[in-house]
Design an enzyme around this catalytic site. Structure first.
Site, PDB file in Angstrom:
ATOM      1  CG  HIS A 182      22.759 -33.803  34.265  1.00  0.00           C
ATOM      2  ND1 HIS A 182      23.856 -34.418  34.667  1.00  0.00           N
ATOM      3  CD2 HIS A 182      22.080 -34.527  33.237  1.00  0.00           C
ATOM      4  CE1 HIS A 182      24.007 -35.176  34.114  1.00  0.00           C
ATOM      5  NE2 HIS A 182      23.185 -35.642  33.150  1.00  0.00           N
ATOM      6  CD  GLU A 382      29.843 -33.033  38.409  1.00  0.00           C
ATOM      7  OE1 GLU A 382      28.636 -32.533  38.915  1.00  0.00           O
ATOM      8  OE2 GLU A 382      29.341 -33.842  37.606  1.00  0.00           O
TER       9      GLU A 382
END
Length: 431
Positions: A182, A382
């Site tokens: 991403h 994350e």
């Protein structure tokens, strides 16, 4: 002359509406909507209030994983009131950050400066600087480092897998790490490069004893460089392949060929966030990761995909929240050991759960690694909390060493279960 006058009047009108010199997100507002009970979570799952807002007016940056964990929504001035009313109507507190895009300004200066500077360990480096550093490293540390060419991104950027090993012929278990699928998650490539730095510079690093490390620090270099090009593109997420007439990009973490498309995806090529692509592995970047996994599937024992943000450490299944793998307790236990190591080093603990229990999304790399390639430990990590996708560069020197302690724990546990001593013990038992 008349045409010039019309152009000037039009330009003045645009300046009046958005302000000359401003960028897309400068007047956007970040709303952190906090659920206090399960009914709130159900209401939040209905966002982004489809049919009530115009395309591009809202971006969901993060979903809640449970009570008291915020859903973060970036809204335009036109949509701000609607979402505030939604929160008030449902009795949910909201934390607000106004003029959100102006926080990108310092990072924009950083990215411009990095175009001219050499690689920095605690920095947000350009893809070219990363590549140059790795090219130099393979000569300076030729006893440890090899670069395996994988191919080219959609925009023809060369991509190489970093292989770090004291003895490549030993057949050691492999830890495979990738980052940056991403584009906007800059801290992820920085973490990957820091892991490389520590592995090759720490004298007597035990993390290399009996283990090989494969690291792909920027899976989506085209998107990564696009986010560095201007503040208006800082929150771009996808690849940069052309998908429709005027639309670009695929969400690489919805593009893997395991349970592809069954949940949490968009079929709209113009969706800015979760378009899964026209077919599994439509993107050259995801093909490369797949090829690495499948080529060494018998030796890769741990796969970690680095992302941002929210300080989560999640494991399969991601495509559903309704079931867990039979080995979920082992996945959960290792994740909690890693979280404890990071916390003991002064960092924030991770929220540990299955990815699908956070929110179901199919076609992720972690599910493919676990379900298709048969890699026994697979995680999405994350990184960071509190700054969304714009984590301050000057905090990297503090947080990266803390997070690295988690990877040392990963290494210790993988060696215990799959290393030479473990294999020798198993052979002696079976004799």
């Amino acid at each position: 002359m008349a045409k010039c006058l019309v152009f000037v009047i039009g330009l003045l009108g645009l300046c009046w509406q958005v302000g000359c010199g401003q960028h897309k997100y400068d007047n956007y507002t970040l709303l952190r909507i906090i659920p206090n009970h399960d009914q709130h979570l159900q209401k939040l799952s209905e966002l982004p209030l489809d049919g009530e807002i115009s395309h591009g007016e809202v971006e969901i940056l993060k979903r809640s994983y449970g009570v008291n964990d915020s859903t973060d929504v970036l809204v335009s001035p036109n949509s701000k009131k609607l979402f505030e009313q939604f929160a008030v109507k449902n009795g949910m507190p909201v934390v607000t950050k106004h003029y959100y895009g102006r926080s990108f300004e310092a990072l924009e200066r950083v990215s411009r400066r990095r175009l001219r500077e050499a690689f920095r360990v605690y920095g947000y480096n350009s893809f070219d600087a990363i590549k140059s550093y790795l090219d130099d490293l393979k000569f300076r540390k030729a006893d440890l480092v090899r670069l395996q060419p994988l191919g080219y991104s959609y925009q023809r950027r060369p991509m190489s897998l970093v292989k770090i090993s004291k003895d490549p012929s030993a057949g050691n278990p492999i830890i495979f790490i990738d980052a940056g699928i991403h584009a906007r998650e800059w801290v992820a490539p920085s973490m990957a490069m820091y892991i490389i730095h520590r592995l090759v510079t720490d004298s007597g690093a035990r993390e290399l004893d009996g283990l090989d490390w494969y690291i792909l620090p920027v899976v989506n270099p085209d998107g990564y460089e696009y986010t560095r090009s201007s503040r208006s593109q800082r929150l771009w997420r996808k690849t940069r392949s052309k998908t429709a007439r005027d639309c670009y990009g695929v969400d690489g973490n919805r593009n893997y060929g395991f349970k592809w498309g069954v949940s949490g995806v968009s079929n709209n090529p113009c969706d800015r966030e979760t378009y899964a692509g026209p077919k599994p592995f439509s993107e050259p970047e995801t093909q490369m990761v797949r090829n690495v996994m499948m080529a060494d599937r018998d030796r890769i024992k741990l796969y970690v995909s680095l992302h941002a943000y929210g300080q989560y450490l999640v494991y399969p299944w991601g495509y559903t929240g309704g079931s867990l793998p039979t080995s979920w307790r082992k996945l959960d236990s290792l994740a909690r050991k890693v979280s404890n190591a990071v916390q003991n080093a002064g960092g924030q603990p991770f929220k540990v759960l299955s990815a699908g229990q956070w929110y179901p999304a199919a076609g992720g790399s972690d599910d493919f690694a676990f379900g298709a390639a048969g890699i026994p430990y697979s995680y999405t990590m994350e990184l960071t909390d509190g700054y969304e996708f714009v984590y301050p560069e000057n905090n990297l020197a503090t947080i990266l060493p803390q997070l690295y302690e988690g990877f040392r724990t990963f290494a210790e546990e993988i060696k215990k279960e799959f290393g030479f001593a473990s294999r020798s013990s198993l052979r002696s038992i079976t004799k």
